[in-house]
Design a protein around this motif. Sequence first.
Motif, PDB file in Angstrom:
ATOM      1  N   LEU A 116       0.843  -1.203   0.000  1.00  0.00           N
ATOM      2  CA  LEU A 116       0.000   0.000   0.000  1.00  0.00           C
ATOM      3  C   LEU A 116       0.874   1.246   0.000  1.00  0.00           C
ATOM      4  O   LEU A 116       1.974   1.248   0.528  1.00  0.00           O
ATOM      5  N   GLN A 117       0.353   2.312  -0.580  1.00  0.00           N
ATOM      6  CA  GLN A 117       1.054   3.590  -0.598  1.00  0.00           C
ATOM      7  C   GLN A 117       0.073   4.692  -0.222  1.00  0.00           C
ATOM      8  O   GLN A 117      -1.033   4.767  -0.769  1.00  0.00           O
ATOM      9  N   LEU A 118       0.472   5.548   0.700  1.00  0.00           N
ATOM     10  CA  LEU A 118      -0.344   6.682   1.114  1.00  0.00           C
ATOM     11  C   LEU A 118       0.275   7.940   0.509  1.00  0.00           C
ATOM     12  O   LEU A 118       1.419   8.282   0.789  1.00  0.00           O
ATOM     13  N   GLU A 119      -0.485   8.612  -0.348  1.00  0.00           N
ATOM     14  CA  GLU A 119      -0.012   9.825  -1.019  1.00  0.00           C
ATOM     15  C   GLU A 119      -0.670  11.031  -0.374  1.00  0.00           C
ATOM     16  O   GLU A 119      -1.888  11.171  -0.372  1.00  0.00           O
ATOM     17  N   LEU A 120       0.149  11.903   0.158  1.00  0.00           N
ATOM     18  CA  LEU A 120      -0.326  13.113   0.822  1.00  0.00           C
ATOM     19  C   LEU A 120      -0.409  14.242  -0.185  1.00  0.00           C
ATOM     20  O   LEU A 120       0.529  14.497  -0.931  1.00  0.00           O
TER      21      LEU A 120
END
Length: 185
Positions: A116-120
């Motif tokens: 998973l990747q969290l992009e701010l």
Amino acid sequence: MTEQTRPYDFAADALFLDFDGTLVELAPQPEEIVVPPELITLLQRLQQESDGALAIVSGRPLDQLDFFLAPLRLPAAGVHGAERRTADGRIIQQPVPDVHHLRQRLLPLVQSNPGLQLELKRGALALHYRHAAHLEQRCVETMMDALRHEPGFSMLHGKMVVEAKPHINKGDAVAAFLHEAPFRG
């Protein structure tokens, strides 16, 4: 010339184009997309033929759009309309909620799942599950739960991503463009 063979008159219309999955193909990571050189040439030509009434409307921030479309600096709406560059270059930023607490609610899921990747983004968070498609339902449920505790956001389910975005949308950005030159009328 007959009606069917006459070139299209772009000067009579405005063009609003999405970026990811429309102008460029999705990539394993958002920053790995490839912009074909002919796309820049085509966008330049369309901008000229439409008398400047061409804008990009995207979930990406404006600075990312500018990076990928350089040397073009087109009118654009970023982060689903939370930020917008007018045809004369002015930047308009809508007020957006703080994403800090929302990020804190999503981090445990991301930290326990390396795919998973969290992009701010400014006023938004995108939870990408391209490398963990089997976690789609869990990502959606976790995002929905997080949003129950954090007002000011809407959930958007996209291509291998679930996003918390401000209560602003691309349609609002297009409507704002339509009140300004060269899009008006």
